[in-house]
Design an enzyme around this catalytic site. Structure first.
Site, PDB file in Angstrom:
ATOM      1  N   GLU A 113       4.171  -3.838  12.610  1.00 32.96           N
ATOM      2  CA  GLU A 113       3.129  -2.834  12.370  1.00 32.96           C
ATOM      3  C   GLU A 113       2.030  -3.559  11.614  1.00 32.96           C
ATOM      4  O   GLU A 113       2.166  -3.842  10.428  1.00 32.96           O
ATOM      5  CB  GLU A 113       3.728  -1.656  11.586  1.00 32.96           C
ATOM      6  CG  GLU A 113       2.942  -0.386  11.747  1.00 32.96           C
ATOM      7  CD  GLU A 113       1.952  -0.198  10.624  1.00 32.96           C
ATOM      8  OE1 GLU A 113       0.775  -0.560  10.840  1.00 32.96           O
ATOM      9  OE2 GLU A 113       2.363   0.288   9.565  1.00 32.96           O
TER      10      GLU A 113
ATOM     11  N   GLU B 156       8.231   3.329  14.405  1.00 30.71           N
ATOM     12  CA  GLU B 156       9.017   3.766  13.250  1.00 30.71           C
ATOM     13  C   GLU B 156       8.909   5.274  13.148  1.00 30.71           C
ATOM     14  O   GLU B 156       7.839   5.851  13.375  1.00 30.71           O
ATOM     15  CB  GLU B 156       8.493   3.094  11.981  1.00 30.71           C
ATOM     16  CG  GLU B 156       8.649   1.585  12.037  1.00 30.71           C
ATOM     17  CD  GLU B 156       8.306   0.897  10.727  1.00 30.71           C
ATOM     18  OE1 GLU B 156       7.130   0.964  10.304  1.00 30.71           O
ATOM     19  OE2 GLU B 156       9.214   0.304  10.111  1.00 30.71           O
TER      20      GLU B 156
ATOM     21  N   CYS C 187      -3.568   1.259   6.699  1.00 32.20           N
ATOM     22  CA  CYS C 187      -3.844   0.657   8.016  1.00 32.20           C
ATOM     23  C   CYS C 187      -4.371   1.684   9.016  1.00 32.20           C
ATOM     24  O   CYS C 187      -4.974   1.316  10.017  1.00 32.20           O
ATOM     25  CB  CYS C 187      -2.609  -0.044   8.562  1.00 32.20           C
ATOM     26  SG  CYS C 187      -1.168   1.014   8.553  1.00 32.20           S
TER      27      CYS C 187
ATOM     28  N   ASN D 134       0.809  -1.242   0.000  1.00 36.49           N
ATOM     29  CA  ASN D 134       0.000   0.000   0.000  1.00 36.49           C
ATOM     30  C   ASN D 134       0.835   1.282   0.000  1.00 36.49           C
ATOM     31  O   ASN D 134       0.358   2.328  -0.454  1.00 36.49           O
ATOM     32  CB  ASN D 134      -1.062  -0.008   1.109  1.00 36.49           C
ATOM     33  CG  ASN D 134      -0.490  -0.140   2.493  1.00 36.49           C
ATOM     34  OD1 ASN D 134       0.687  -0.424   2.661  1.00 36.49           O
ATOM     35  ND2 ASN D 134      -1.326   0.072   3.483  1.00 36.49           N
TER      36      ASN D 134
END
Ligand code: ADP
Length: 459
Positions: free
Chosen positions: A229, A437, A263, A131
């Site tokens: 993640e 991150e 997400c 994505n």
């Protein structure tokens, strides 16, 4: 052979030879061989190389944006945005490389010095989704390389071309073989090789919760460190005291980004009962102006879903909701353009336990729920195993503080629909994963802390 298609047109845009398991192991060998020299460089030297990579990619931003658009389906303006976002990580970590500081600790022994150093944890690996084919790679690679780690990266099968182009530019900037390797091929097989190799000291994974759990189980055998993640199920809460125009603007941009395939996309939109009708009218008006189209053109458009699997999931979720009595206020079906295009859709009358509320939608579907008061909506928002991001719009300061404390998420975004940039810690709690991150927290994931006690010297 991996065949890459443009999801907007179905045309083939490239072929990439799959690496055999022997080739994947050889890439790991190179990554391990390169570690001593790379981690031994001065921080400033690593920083300069990262900076060269940044500058080379930036100079060819349009070529990257076009490839991203063709490979992933997002429109050019979003692709450019992703490249700016992704370049931001290389720039940030080129700087941060120079700031991996240790500590000295007041000694507990008159004859000893106590210090703490931070060292690169070793060769590492990353597995990334389709994505954000550009940003997901720069975010992981720049952090690892800045810390002194070397990295093998496995991009998603739908979008390997952007990864390979980034590798090409990395080589030109002086990131040599072994310091960064890209492997493509069968995900399960490569996943087993990467997680099973004791010389790989960490796996950074972004993707589905199911695959994250599998990789975590595989990493358990060698106690490999991980950053995960995973999926999200973001609540987006709009209180009656919110600035409705701002809330609609934030919602529409967060929801339609990458056609909802993000997400951190608002998955459950909770609107306070007294403003529900007014809010619906404004969302409908805002979305009515937005075109659905292939993305190789100027201006924002809602693009296709990335592949048949993703498309079928959205169809299933909406059809299930309709069968369960949901009201379709907009869209609700595949777009007349055909292919992988789906109409921006607005649904109400949904139950909190419907699949649309419990699964990650990953499509342009606004699923609206109404609520009465703060206490109720916080409880409902938290009623999920995920905890990536939670959004809320309110003008009340006290409520903002309560929300920031009580919403169970790694990120709470108040009065904005925009989350990411290189300088903030991105990541989740609960089954959305662990590790961060971005920001200085991100680099901590790639170093280990070493305590050194030095006694016996003449201080
Ligand atoms: P999505 O549903 O977003 O495609 P996935 O978790 O399936 O999420 O994919 C994210 C990344 O994980 C991709 O690079 C994919 O190839 C990889 N992947 C999928 N299955 C496995 C597996 N069994 N082992 C290792 N990587 C995997």
């Amino acid at each position: 052979m991996l065949i890459v298609y443009n999801p907007a047109t179905g045309e083939e845009i490239g072929r990439v030879a799959k690496h055999t398991s022997t080739e994947v192991k050889a890439a790991i060998d190179r990554t391990c061989a390169a570690f001593a020299e790379w981690s031994g460089k001065l921080a400033k030297e690593r920083s300069d190389i990262l900076r060269r990579w940044h500058d080379a990619v930036k100079a060819d931003k349009e070529a990257f944006a076009e490839l991203l658009c063709r490979e992933n389906g997002k429109c050019l303006s979003e692709a450019r945005g992703e490249i700016d976002y992704g370049l931001g990580f290389i720039e940030w970590y080129a700087e941060e490389a120079k700031r991996v500081y240790g500590d000295t600790i007041p000694t507990h022994d008159r004859n000893a010095n106590v210090m703490v150093t931070k060292e690169a944890i070793g060769p590492v690996a990353a597995i990334t989704p389709w994505n954000f084919p550009f940003m997901m790679i720069t975010r992981k690679v720049a952090t690892a390389l800045a810390a002194g780690c070397t990295m093998v990266i496995k991009p998603a099968e739908d979008t390997p071309l952007t990864a390979l182009k980034l590798l090409d530019y990395a080589r030109k900037a002086g990131i040599e073989a072994g310091v960064l390797e890209v492997v493509v091929g069968d995900p399960k097989e490569i996943g087993l090789i990467l997680t099973g190799d004791p010389r790989i000291h960490k796996i950074s994974f972004t993707g589905s919760t199911g695959v994250g759990k599998l990789l975590a189980a595989q990493c358990a055998a060698s106690i490999k460190k991980m950053t995960l993640e995973l999926g999200g199920n973001a609540p987006f809460i709009v209180f009656a005291d919110a600035n409705l125009d701002e809330a609609v603007k934030g919602l529409v941009s967060a929801k339609l980004r990458n056609s909802g395939q993000v997400c951190i996309s608002p998955n459950r939109i909770f609107v306070q009962h007294s403003i529900l009708e007014a809010f619906i009218e404004r969302v409908k008006a805002a979305v009515a102006d937005i075109e659905v189209d292939q993305g190789l053109r100027e201006g924002f458009v809602v693009g296709p879903l990335v592949n048949q699997l993703g498309f079928d999931k959205v169809v299933r979720l909406v059809e299930d909701a309709k069968a369960a009595g949901a009201n379709v206020l907009m869209g609700g079906k595949p777009h007349a353009k055909g292919g992988l295009f789906y109409e921006p859709t607005l649904l109400t009358g949904l139950q909190d336990d419907s699949p649309l509320a419990t699964e990650e939608i990953f499509g342009p579907v606004f699923a609206l729920y109404s609520f009465k008061d703060e206490e109720e909506v916080i409880a409902r928002a938290n009623q999920t195993e995920f905890g990536l991001v939670a959004y809320a719009y309110t003008s009340a300061l006290g409520r903002s503080l309560r929300l920031s404390r009580q919403l169970e998420a790694g990120m709470v975004i108040l009065n904005s629909g925009s989350v990411g940039t290189a300088s903030v810690p991105f990541g989740g709690i609960k089954q959305s994963g662990y590790g961060r991150e971005g920001s200085y927290y991100g680099i901590e994931e790639y170093v280990h802390v070493k305590y050194v006690l030095m006694a016996g010297a003449q201080f």
